[in-house]
Design an enzyme around this catalytic site. Structure first.
Site, PDB file in Angstrom:
ATOM      1  N   CYS A 102      -2.975  -0.571   2.238  1.00 44.33           N
ATOM      2  CA  CYS A 102      -4.115  -1.008   3.074  1.00 44.33           C
ATOM      3  C   CYS A 102      -5.142  -1.743   2.217  1.00 44.33           C
ATOM      4  CB  CYS A 102      -4.741   0.218   3.746  1.00 44.33           C
ATOM      5  SG  CYS A 102      -6.292  -0.127   4.605  1.00 44.33           S
TER       6      CYS A 102
ATOM      7  N   CYS B  39      -8.796  -0.820   2.669  1.00 43.34           N
ATOM      8  CA  CYS B  39      -9.063   0.481   2.035  1.00 43.34           C
ATOM      9  C   CYS B  39      -9.399   0.284   0.562  1.00 43.34           C
ATOM     10  CB  CYS B  39      -7.853   1.402   2.155  1.00 43.34           C
ATOM     11  SG  CYS B  39      -7.369   1.808   3.842  1.00 43.34           S
TER      12      CYS B  39
END
Length: 289
Positions: free
Chosen positions: A36, A39
């Protein structure tokens, strides 16, 4: 990510301990994954904030791929996902990438409630000022009175209400509102100084419009003095200072040089650090010396 006492990697073995810790300190539960990208971008922001808050908040990092049971229990459906847990309860959550400013705003109510309240108060005052400028003075006044009824120690709200009442010519109401606070409060000092100006005129005050009309025709020392004090008391500081400066320049000996002391008293009516005070102090100095 470097581990420290405020940043914890969460597993099924320590999740209960982390949630127990939230009874004393807010815990950010950060659900992330190695694939991700948002993230990874948000991770250093979270670490920065947690280190900056120094014990006011804990960051609990959960690898959503490895800890699917925990992610399921928290209802995580997308990444990144942040859950704020405090006193054993889920109090707030954020999904998707966030800026540093958004994260600070999200954390403020639990991490720094005083700063959050101050920001909320400033926002309220700005809305009230905008309402006044838009001609909705009655609604603005009502909002201020309601807030003061709930929180009488909100002195900035009282200052704005007194300012509004003075601007509306409702001097007695403004004085009554100010008198409800007996202690010395910095934000209210300028208003006490403004009422002190009016007391100097005793019962000799006249409508500002009438004084202004006379000044335009023939500026007598009495009219300059009265206009200067009344204009400043009404919040028209520059007009009042100009009149008193003219009195100092053209009638310096009037009432034993009262123009100088009147100017100093008007400076006390201005908020601390107001550039108008600095400007007219220089002008007064030039006329005196």
């Amino acid at each position: 990510m470097q581990q420290n006492s405020f940043i914890i990697d969460v597993t099924e073995q320590n999740i209960q301990q982390v949630l127990e810790q939230s009874r004393q300190i807010p815990v950010i539960v950060d659900f992330w994954a190695s694939w991700c990208q948002p993230c990874q971008q948000m991770a250093p922001l979270l670490e920065k904030l947690v280190n900056e808050y120094q014990g006011k908040v804990v960051l609990a990092r959960v690898n959503a791929d490895e800890q699917q049971m925990i992610a399921s229990q928290f209802g995580v459906r997308s990444l990144p996902s942040l859950k704020l847990v405090y006193q054993g309860q889920l109090v707030s959550e954020l999904d998707g990438a966030q800026t540093e400013g958004a994260l600070r705003q999200w954390l403020a109510p639990v991490v720094d409630p005083e700063a959050a309240q101050q920001q909320q108060d400033e926002s309220f005052l700005e809305q009230v000022r905008m309402a006044m400028e838009a001609g909705h003075g009655e609604q603005a006044e009502q909002a201020l009175r309601q807030m003061l009824q709930e929180s009488p120690d909100k002195h900035a709200f009282r200052a704005l209400l007194v300012e509004y009442l003075l601007g509306e010519g409702r001097r007695d109401e403004a004085m009554s509102c100010l008198a409800e606070v007996t202690e010395d409060v910095e934000v209210l000092r300028p208003f006490r100084a403004r009422f002190a100006l009016l007391e100097k005129l005793a019962g000799d005050s006249e409508p500002l419009a009438e004084l202004s009309r006379r000044l335009a025709q023939d500026a007598t020392p009495d009219d300059l003095y009265a206009y200067g004090l009344q204009a400043a008391a009404a919040g028209q500081f520059q007009a009042g200072l100009e009149a008193l400066l003219q009195l100092l320049r053209d009638h310096g000996s009037y009432r034993d040089g009262v123009a100088r002391s009147a100017l100093l008293e008007v400076f006390e009516c201005l908020p601390k650090g107001d550039p108008l005070a600095s400007e007219y102090r220089r002008k007064m100095f030039n006329y005196l010396y």
